[in-house]
Scaffold this active site. Structure first.
Site, PDB file in Angstrom:
ATOM      1  N   THR A 117      -2.118  -3.169   7.912  1.00 31.07           N
ATOM      2  CA  THR A 117      -3.218  -3.276   6.882  1.00 31.07           C
ATOM      3  C   THR A 117      -3.945  -2.086   7.011  1.00 31.07           C
ATOM      4  O   THR A 117      -3.908  -1.218   7.992  1.00 31.07           O
ATOM      5  CB  THR A 117      -4.392  -4.208   7.300  1.00 31.07           C
ATOM      6  N   ASP A 118      -4.574  -1.633   6.000  1.00 30.83           N
ATOM      7  CA  ASP A 118      -5.678  -0.408   6.034  1.00 30.83           C
ATOM      8  C   ASP A 118      -6.601  -0.901   6.978  1.00 30.83           C
ATOM      9  O   ASP A 118      -6.991  -2.255   7.006  1.00 30.83           O
ATOM     10  CB  ASP A 118      -6.197  -0.046   5.000  1.00 30.83           C
TER      11      ASP A 118
END
Ligand code: BGC
Length: 811
Positions: free
Chosen positions: A246-247
């Site tokens: 994920t960011d």
């Protein structure tokens, strides 16, 4: 309910999962597997020591290492270890130099390895859809081919040192405003041809170990929950066999992410999602095999990081930093782009030179946010120029403005004018102060600070040898462009920006850069400007394919400085190109001669124009380039290879890349508008491409956009009722929400350092992070203090109270 089909028959067969990793995962209890697919803290993964799986560190960022040993943050707030700050991606992209970027990547990998970092979070390669995008300085180009090739070179370099690279932010993440919840509305052809192609090239050419998903939604779906993007396109079509993360705090629904192919959540959410993942498996909403695949990829990567580390010796830090500083200087010069020059440059290294502009002393060399590097050292133009002139001349310096704010007093301007009097030449260093460009917010205009324009006008009115040297991470308006005798941009040149610009000004190094993005006359003329950061929950890409030069060249709206443009101190003659090969596999060979008196480089660019397209298509698209370095009098061949994709369009109906039969033109030149030769080709092909109606102008009407999308243009998601993606700022629309948002902001403000010297851009980035933070992040960042069940109750309460207040008001 039946569990959705898992991504592979067994985890061991899934791409990115090794047999060893699958074996380890198979022996772990479910709770352990769930634990391993989320980070341990801000920067590290979880370990399973008993099984021989060590934790590893992931760290920013694209142009230098930002390893934080103390408190972690993603805004450039807390300290990080000293590291070489290379020119930012906007400069790196402007080199058009694949081997050079591989060298930069290798240096980044070496520093990461020395600091025992397993994965470096870069390169970033989002397309510069609009010049005001706050993170454009972190991205490579407006063109997918150039972005992809440059990114691939960086990845190859980083990974050659046994450190993983991370392509980010996948995908269609092209603005900072509302970046954590904005929904990008885009048609599939544009998505494929413009926004995914760079990632595809980088994946195919360099096999990155990891990819980071974007914060935003795409056509109503979170990028991190899109199985189409994360599995079908990335893995099944392009063959990616690494890990997707994920960011930071991008998770919206962890179970949905795992099913889509999102392996690792970062940073730690302190187990906030664990019960939900468990429940999703129990309820049959998530196949357990999908969890095993995600876990298998995390374990496989941990094993790979450990094996690479064990097999290599760390570098000696002193020589490493010396070497990398020298490389940073070389690269900054190679990126420096000469926009205009009447022959004033290069300057003779003697006489009296007026050096005006506070950037000469406080270089503007990088942007704000998570990519902020704590440079090992900092060269300044002032010191370098003084040393360069030695006894042969004199540098008269005047700051002219305040480096941090860009503001100037009358006295500062008067001092600058006095310094320029009797000077043999004036070098005026202007551009964008740091607070203008950062992660977390977009620019609201493209103007230079008023004081900078005032200095340009005043100095060019009185002096006939004025060189404007710019520092900025993205295009600026230049209504004054005809006034100075030369304009050169160093982009954001990193820690050696100050010395590199002096090297170029005196001709000790050539200005090697060519623009990797068009500089418009005015931002208003761009079709993307009509739909950019203009609604909190949605952005419509109505310009479709017409981004950057694709717009300028197709619609006949000249840019101020076109894509690919950059002058040289040498001069080049381009001979008759030869095209060899058959079908779509062609090689273009172009003899180039340096007819000047200095060594120099040039970039031969090959654009493809489809003469008989049945579809709307940009007038021409870059399909290959080659940078050649030549001594005076030397001739060498620039060789560019083309393949099927150089001629293909994405056929949405057929879900495939297709080449139309017919006549194509290869346009060979030194910028998108400086075409020096053309070659015609006739291609035969059995491909039938479904019709794709064009738009009357570069901005699709409602009807045209609906046709492009294949459905009605969706309404933006309303701000009320509140949900996980609502931001803290959204809460302020209701009475209780306002109180809650106020209390939250208070708590968060207390967590910020009370440092009065906190730079403006860091304060602004932090503020923007806070107000734009989605509510779900509260549970993820609360270290267990706020569960999702409590967050759900809170959201229900906020909605119910607001509804009853509204009803009461209506009565
Ligand atoms: C940025 C990423 C960065 C991460 C960690 C995020 O806010 O979008 O590019 O790698 O933070 O700092």
């Amino acid at each position: 309910m039946n569990a959705p089909a898992a991504s592979a028959a067994s985890p061991a067969q899934a791409p990115g999962v090794t047999v060893q990793a699958a074996g380890i995962v198979a022996a772990l209890p479910r709770s352990e597997r769930i634990r391993l697919v989320s980070g341990a803290d801000f920067w590290n993964t979880e370990a399973a020591e008993a099984e021989g799986v060590s934790a590893f560190m992931l760290t920013d960022g694209p142009h230098g290492l930002r390893k934080q040993n103390g408190a972690g943050d993603h805004a450039g707030l807390h300290d990080s270890v000293p590291a070489t700050c290379f020119p930012t991606a906007s400069a790196l992209g402007s080199t058009w130099d694949v081997p050079l970027l591989e060298e930069v990547g290798t240096a980044l990998g070496r520093e990461s390895r020395y600091e025992e970092v397993g994965v470096l979070l870069g390169p970033g390669l989002n397309i510069k859809r609009h010049p005001a995008g706050g993170r454009n300085f972190e991205y490579l180009s407006e063109d997918p081919l150039l972005s992809g090739r440059m990114a691939a070179a960086l990845v190859r370099g980083i990974q050659s040192e046994g450190v993983g690279a991370c392509l980010k932010h996948y995908a269609a993440n092209n603005q900072e405003s509302d970046r954590m919840r904005v929904d990008t509305i885009i048609d599939e052809r544009t998505l494929r041809e413009i926004y995914l192609t760079g990632f595809e090239i980088a994946v195919r050419e360099s096999q990155p170990w990891t990819v980071m998903c974007a914060y935003n939604l795409i056509n109503g779906e979170h990028a991190g929950e899109s199985r189409m993007l994360l599995t079908e396109v990335l893995r099944d079509e392009w063959g990616f066999d690494g890990l997707v993360m994920t960011d930071w705090i991008a998770t919206h629904d962890r179970a949905a992410g795992i099913h889509a192919g999102l392996d690792l959540e970062m940073p730690s959410s302190s187990g906030a999602w664990d019960a939900r993942v468990e429940a999703a498996i129990e309820a049959g909403e998530l196949a357990e095999a999908d969890l095993d695949i995600a876990c298998g990829r995390v374990v496989a990567l941990a094993l790979k990081v450990a094996a690479e580390r064990a097999s290599r010796l760390p570098a000696d830090p002193v020589t490493m930093h010396d070497d990398h500083h020298a490389l940073a200087r070389r690269v900054a010069a190679a990126a420096t782009t000469l926009l205009t020059n009447d022959g004033t440059l290069p300057l003779a290294p003697r006489g009296r030179i007026a050096l005006v502009g506070a950037f000469a002393e406080s270089p503007r060399h990088q942007g704000g946010g998570s990519s902020l590097v704590n440079s090992t050292r900092m060269d300044t133009a002032l010191e370098t120029m003084r040393a360069r002139l030695g006894g042969a001349g004199e540098v008269v310096y005047a700051p002219g403005y305040d480096a941090a704010t860009g503001d100037a007093t009358d006295a500062q301007i008067a001092h600058a004018l006095a310094a320029a009097e009797d000077a043999d030449a004036v070098v005026l260093m202007v551009g964008l102060p740091t607070s203008f460009e950062s992660e977390g917010y977009d620019r609201s205009h493209l103007d230079l600070p008023a004081s900078h324009e005032r200095l340009i006008q005043a100095l060019t009115a009185r002096h006939h040898r004025v060189v404007v040297a710019l520092s900025h991470g993205a295009p600026v308006h230049m209504p004054w462009a005809d006034a100075p005798q030369a304009i050169v941009t160093g982009h954001l040149g990193g820690q050696a920006a100050g010395s590199a610009i002096v090297d170029v000004l005196f001709g000790d190094a050539e200005p090697g850069g060519r623009l990797a993005e068009s500089y418009p006359v005015h931002v208003r003329e761009l079709p993307s400007d009509h739909h950019f950061a203009n609604a909190p929950t949605q952005v419509q890409y109505r310009e479709g394919l017409y981004v950057g030069y694709r717009f300028h060249d197709t619609f006949g709206v000249p840019a101020r400085f076109p894509f690919g443009h950059g002058l040289s101190y040498a001069s080049f003659e381009v001979g008759e190109p030869k095209v060899t090969g058959r079908g779509t596999a062609r090689t273009v060979t172009v003899p180039v001669t340096n007819t000047g008196e200095r060594a120099g480089s040039t970039v031969v660019q090959v654009y493809v124009h489809d003469r008989e397209s049945t579809l709307h298509r940009p007038a021409q698209e870059l399909k290959g380039f080659a940078k050649v370095h030549l001594e005076p009098g030397e001739t060498a061949d620039a060789v560019v290879t083309l393949d099927e994709r150089s001629f293909a369009v994405y056929d949405v109906t057929g879900a495939a890349w297709k080449v139309e039969a017919g006549e194509y033109e290869l346009r060979i030149g030194l910028s998108s508008t400086r075409i020096l030769a053309t070659k015609s080709l006739r291609l035969t092909s059995g491909d039938a491409v479904a019709p794709a109606p064009g738009t009357a102008s570069a901005i699709a009407t409602d009807k045209e956009f609906a046709t492009m999308l294949g459905r009605l243009v969706p309404e933006p998601r309303p701000l009320f009722p509140f949900h996980y993606d609502s931001t803290i700022d959204d809460l302020r629309t209701t009475w209780l929400g306002r109180r809650f948002a106020g209390a939250l902001s208070g708590i968060m403000a207390k967590a910020l350092p009370t440092d009065a010297d906190m730079p403006d851009e860091v304060r602004e980035t932090m503020t923007s992070f806070l107000v734009n933070m989605p509510l779900r992040a509260l549970a993820m960042m609360s270290e267990g203090r706020l569960s999702f069940a409590s967050l759900d109750r809170l959201i229900r309460l906020l909605n119910a109270t607001a509804l009853s207040t509204r009803r009461a008001a209506r009565r």
